[in-house]
Write a protein that holds these residues in place. Structure first.
Motif, PDB file in Angstrom:
ATOM      1  N   MET A  32      43.134   7.391  52.107  1.00  0.00           N
ATOM      2  CA  MET A  32      42.961   8.564  51.544  1.00  0.00           C
ATOM      3  C   MET A  32      43.793   8.528  50.104  1.00  0.00           C
ATOM      4  SD  MET A  32      44.937  12.337  52.613  1.00  0.00           S
ATOM      5  CE  MET A  32      44.302  12.160  54.093  1.00  0.00           C
ATOM      6  N   GLU A  33      43.074   8.778  49.152  1.00  0.00           N
ATOM      7  CA  GLU A  33      43.632   8.633  47.801  1.00  0.00           C
ATOM      8  C   GLU A  33      43.689   9.904  46.999  1.00  0.00           C
ATOM      9  OE1 GLU A  33      43.255   6.131  43.591  1.00  0.00           O
ATOM     10  OE2 GLU A  33      41.816   5.927  45.272  1.00  0.00           O
ATOM     11  N   LEU A  34      44.815  10.622  46.764  1.00  0.00           N
ATOM     12  CA  LEU A  34      44.842  11.711  45.944  1.00  0.00           C
ATOM     13  C   LEU A  34      45.230  11.407  44.465  1.00  0.00           C
ATOM     14  CD1 LEU A  34      47.090  13.883  48.216  1.00  0.00           C
ATOM     15  CD2 LEU A  34      44.955  14.197  47.938  1.00  0.00           C
ATOM     16  N   THR A  35      44.264  11.934  43.655  1.00  0.00           N
ATOM     17  CA  THR A  35      44.302  11.573  42.182  1.00  0.00           C
ATOM     18  C   THR A  35      44.565  13.024  41.544  1.00  0.00           C
ATOM     19  OG1 THR A  35      42.119  11.803  42.099  1.00  0.00           O
ATOM     20  CG2 THR A  35      43.184   9.523  42.606  1.00  0.00           C
ATOM     21  N   PRO A  36      45.070  12.879  40.455  1.00  0.00           N
ATOM     22  CA  PRO A  36      44.964  14.190  39.435  1.00  0.00           C
ATOM     23  C   PRO A  36      43.680  14.794  39.451  1.00  0.00           C
ATOM     24  CG  PRO A  36      46.146  12.489  38.353  1.00  0.00           C
ATOM     25  CD  PRO A  36      45.634  11.826  39.425  1.00  0.00           C
ATOM     26  N   ALA A  37      42.386  13.842  39.175  1.00  0.00           N
ATOM     27  CA  ALA A  37      41.042  14.391  39.168  1.00  0.00           C
ATOM     28  C   ALA A  37      40.868  15.059  40.367  1.00  0.00           C
ATOM     29  CB  ALA A  37      40.207  13.244  38.806  1.00  0.00           C
ATOM     30  N   LEU A  38      41.161  14.645  41.472  1.00  0.00           N
ATOM     31  CA  LEU A  38      40.689  15.050  42.905  1.00  0.00           C
ATOM     32  C   LEU A  38      41.356  16.644  42.957  1.00  0.00           C
ATOM     33  CD1 LEU A  38      40.198  13.685  46.207  1.00  0.00           C
ATOM     34  CD2 LEU A  38      41.712  15.594  46.276  1.00  0.00           C
ATOM     35  N   VAL A  39      42.696  16.647  42.582  1.00  0.00           N
ATOM     36  CA  VAL A  39      43.561  17.980  42.706  1.00  0.00           C
ATOM     37  C   VAL A  39      42.725  19.054  41.793  1.00  0.00           C
ATOM     38  CG1 VAL A  39      45.889  19.068  42.695  1.00  0.00           C
ATOM     39  CG2 VAL A  39      45.635  16.705  43.651  1.00  0.00           C
ATOM     40  N   ARG A  40      42.448  18.442  40.637  1.00  0.00           N
ATOM     41  CA  ARG A  40      41.939  19.427  39.578  1.00  0.00           C
ATOM     42  C   ARG A  40      40.834  20.203  40.185  1.00  0.00           C
ATOM     43  NH1 ARG A  40      41.964  16.231  35.821  1.00  0.00           N
ATOM     44  NH2 ARG A  40      43.978  16.918  34.883  1.00  0.00           N
ATOM     45  N   SER A  41      39.863  19.129  40.925  1.00  0.00           N
ATOM     46  CA  SER A  41      38.601  19.526  41.512  1.00  0.00           C
ATOM     47  C   SER A  41      38.710  20.606  42.650  1.00  0.00           C
ATOM     48  CB  SER A  41      37.952  18.223  41.905  1.00  0.00           C
ATOM     49  OG  SER A  41      36.579  18.655  42.853  1.00  0.00           O
ATOM     50  N   ALA A  42      39.809  20.181  43.311  1.00  0.00           N
ATOM     51  CA  ALA A  42      40.141  21.383  44.477  1.00  0.00           C
ATOM     52  C   ALA A  42      40.454  22.676  43.991  1.00  0.00           C
ATOM     53  CB  ALA A  42      41.272  20.585  45.415  1.00  0.00           C
ATOM     54  N   LEU A  43      41.282  22.564  42.781  1.00  0.00           N
ATOM     55  CA  LEU A  43      41.688  23.934  42.394  1.00  0.00           C
ATOM     56  C   LEU A  43      40.642  24.544  41.532  1.00  0.00           C
ATOM     57  CD1 LEU A  43      45.396  23.078  41.739  1.00  0.00           C
ATOM     58  CD2 LEU A  43      44.336  23.918  43.769  1.00  0.00           C
ATOM     59  N   THR A  44      39.760  24.011  41.070  1.00  0.00           N
ATOM     60  CA  THR A  44      38.622  24.682  40.173  1.00  0.00           C
ATOM     61  C   THR A  44      38.156  25.923  40.732  1.00  0.00           C
ATOM     62  OG1 THR A  44      37.710  22.422  39.381  1.00  0.00           O
ATOM     63  CG2 THR A  44      36.436  24.179  38.972  1.00  0.00           C
ATOM     64  N   GLY A  45      38.071  26.897  39.718  1.00  0.00           N
ATOM     65  CA  GLY A  45      37.595  28.304  40.256  1.00  0.00           C
ATOM     66  C   GLY A  45      38.625  29.083  40.814  1.00  0.00           C
ATOM     67  N   LEU A  46      39.860  28.546  41.120  1.00  0.00           N
ATOM     68  CA  LEU A  46      40.871  29.400  41.774  1.00  0.00           C
ATOM     69  C   LEU A  46      41.630  30.220  40.543  1.00  0.00           C
ATOM     70  CD1 LEU A  46      42.357  27.019  44.438  1.00  0.00           C
ATOM     71  CD2 LEU A  46      40.936  28.895  44.744  1.00  0.00           C
ATOM     72  N   PRO A  47      42.053  31.136  40.986  1.00  0.00           N
ATOM     73  CA  PRO A  47      42.002  31.881  42.232  1.00  0.00           C
ATOM     74  C   PRO A  47      40.868  32.675  42.528  1.00  0.00           C
ATOM     75  CG  PRO A  47      43.388  33.047  40.950  1.00  0.00           C
ATOM     76  CD  PRO A  47      43.020  32.060  40.097  1.00  0.00           C
ATOM     77  N   ASP A  48      39.939  32.448  43.800  1.00  0.00           N
ATOM     78  CA  ASP A  48      38.619  33.197  43.920  1.00  0.00           C
ATOM     79  C   ASP A  48      38.720  34.285  44.598  1.00  0.00           C
ATOM     80  OD1 ASP A  48      39.519  31.941  46.059  1.00  0.00           O
ATOM     81  OD2 ASP A  48      37.598  30.485  46.447  1.00  0.00           O
ATOM     82  N   ALA A  49      39.779  34.658  45.113  1.00  0.00           N
ATOM     83  CA  ALA A  49      40.130  35.987  46.000  1.00  0.00           C
ATOM     84  C   ALA A  49      41.522  36.455  45.966  1.00  0.00           C
ATOM     85  CB  ALA A  49      39.781  35.587  47.484  1.00  0.00           C
ATOM     86  N   PRO A  50      42.015  37.640  46.197  1.00  0.00           N
ATOM     87  CA  PRO A  50      43.138  38.004  46.055  1.00  0.00           C
ATOM     88  C   PRO A  50      43.916  37.543  47.278  1.00  0.00           C
ATOM     89  CG  PRO A  50      41.869  40.041  46.641  1.00  0.00           C
ATOM     90  CD  PRO A  50      40.841  38.832  46.401  1.00  0.00           C
ATOM     91  N   SER A  51      45.123  37.568  47.081  1.00  0.00           N
ATOM     92  CA  SER A  51      46.319  37.097  48.176  1.00  0.00           C
ATOM     93  C   SER A  51      46.013  38.145  49.377  1.00  0.00           C
ATOM     94  CB  SER A  51      47.462  36.982  47.737  1.00  0.00           C
ATOM     95  OG  SER A  51      48.374  36.756  49.130  1.00  0.00           O
ATOM     96  N   PRO A  52      45.850  37.682  50.618  1.00  0.00           N
ATOM     97  CA  PRO A  52      46.072  38.609  51.918  1.00  0.00           C
ATOM     98  C   PRO A  52      47.439  39.311  51.886  1.00  0.00           C
ATOM     99  CG  PRO A  52      46.137  36.511  52.694  1.00  0.00           C
ATOM    100  CD  PRO A  52      45.911  36.214  51.136  1.00  0.00           C
ATOM    101  N   TRP A  53      48.478  38.851  51.130  1.00  0.00           N
ATOM    102  CA  TRP A  53      49.699  39.561  51.042  1.00  0.00           C
ATOM    103  C   TRP A  53      49.965  40.648  50.118  1.00  0.00           C
ATOM    104  CZ3 TRP A  53      54.926  36.463  52.011  1.00  0.00           C
ATOM    105  CH2 TRP A  53      54.731  35.387  53.102  1.00  0.00           C
ATOM    106  N   LEU A  54      48.685  40.918  49.207  1.00  0.00           N
ATOM    107  CA  LEU A  54      49.094  41.865  48.094  1.00  0.00           C
ATOM    108  C   LEU A  54      49.359  43.367  48.901  1.00  0.00           C
ATOM    109  CD1 LEU A  54      45.855  41.471  45.869  1.00  0.00           C
ATOM    110  CD2 LEU A  54      48.421  40.746  45.497  1.00  0.00           C
ATOM    111  N   PRO A  55      49.131  43.698  50.071  1.00  0.00           N
ATOM    112  CA  PRO A  55      49.575  44.911  50.584  1.00  0.00           C
ATOM    113  C   PRO A  55      51.121  45.125  50.393  1.00  0.00           C
ATOM    114  CG  PRO A  55      47.691  44.241  51.710  1.00  0.00           C
ATOM    115  CD  PRO A  55      48.213  43.122  50.915  1.00  0.00           C
ATOM    116  N   LEU A  56      51.687  43.930  50.430  1.00  0.00           N
ATOM    117  CA  LEU A  56      53.144  43.805  50.381  1.00  0.00           C
ATOM    118  C   LEU A  56      53.729  44.377  48.918  1.00  0.00           C
ATOM    119  CD1 LEU A  56      54.003  40.305  51.691  1.00  0.00           C
ATOM    120  CD2 LEU A  56      54.414  42.430  53.038  1.00  0.00           C
ATOM    121  N   LEU A  57      52.957  44.524  48.054  1.00  0.00           N
ATOM    122  CA  LEU A  57      53.695  44.653  46.632  1.00  0.00           C
ATOM    123  C   LEU A  57      54.070  46.093  46.502  1.00  0.00           C
ATOM    124  CD1 LEU A  57      50.903  42.981  44.190  1.00  0.00           C
ATOM    125  CD2 LEU A  57      53.502  42.165  44.733  1.00  0.00           C
TER     126      LEU A  57
END
Length: 214
Positions: free
Chosen positions: A1-26
């Motif tokens: 398993m190789e983690l690279t900056p490019a892979l992490v960037r790909s994993a985070l592309t488009g985020l955040p795509d939905a609000p946190s389920p914790w938002l009712p805490l605010l």
């Protein structure tokens, strides 16, 4: 398993795509804060966290990512995260990799904006503030491979059931909003790598004792 900056960037592309389920805490009019989630890419890529000193009035003895409240000179919240990272652990020259979902602290007073960055492998972090007891390293692949179990508790809050993850490391516990942020990072990386994470080990007792699970 190789983690690279490019892979992490790909994993985070488009985020955040939905609000946190914790938002009712605010609470009404929460304050913004920003944290950096620094990753050193070496043989064993690690995320850098800090253990706060026990002498602090707030958040004493807690594990967190470098960060804090914005200052007037900060251009934006990303600049806040980078400034705090440099001031707290002496890391700079960061490469942006993406954002994670803004997450409220349990008290509802702050909404934390997390930014994942790659930091130079040759530069080791070091405590730059008396507020920091020590530096902690979270080996990413240990949780992705299942060497370290995912843990959590289920709590009832205002009629809703909420899953609260936590991570045990070096005699400490990463919990609260910081654990939610790290859990999202691990989950996104697993999805990108095509890994099915094992179900979390649920505990009946809060591993942080009677502290507020911020």
């Amino acid at each position: 398993m190789e983690l690279t900056p490019a892979l992490v960037r790909s994993a985070l592309t488009g985020l955040p795509d939905a609000p946190s389920p914790w938002l009712p805490l605010l609470q009404p009019s929460p304050r913004a804060a920003a944290v950096a989630v620094p990753i050193r890419f070496s043989t064993e890529p690690v995320a850098i966290a800090i253990l706060r000193s026990t002498i602090l009035r707030e958040h004493a003895g807690q594990v967190a990512f470098p960060g804090g409240k914005p200052e007037p000179e900060d251009r934006d919240l990303y600049a806040t995260a980078l400034r705090e990272m440099n001031e707290e652990v002496g890391l700079e020259d960061a490469e942006p990799l993406g954002r994670l979902t803004p997450t409220p602290v349990y008290s509802g007073r702050y909404l934390i904006h997390p930014y994942v960055v790659a930091v130079p492998e040759e530069r080791a972090p070091e405590p730059r503030s008396p507020e920091i007891a020590r530096i902690l390293e979270l080996p990413l692949t240990a949780w992705l491979r299942g060497d370290e179990p995912l843990r959590g508790v289920v709590v009832d809050w205002q009629g809703s059931t909420m899953f609260m993850p936590h991570f045990e490391l070096e005699g400490c516990v990463l919990y609260g909003a910081s654990a939610v942020i790290f859990h999202e990072l691990i989950t996104r990386l697993a999805d990108t790598l095509g890994i099915t994470l094992p179900p979390p080990r649920l505990q009946k007792t809060m591993p942080w004792g009677d502290r507020e699970p911020v």
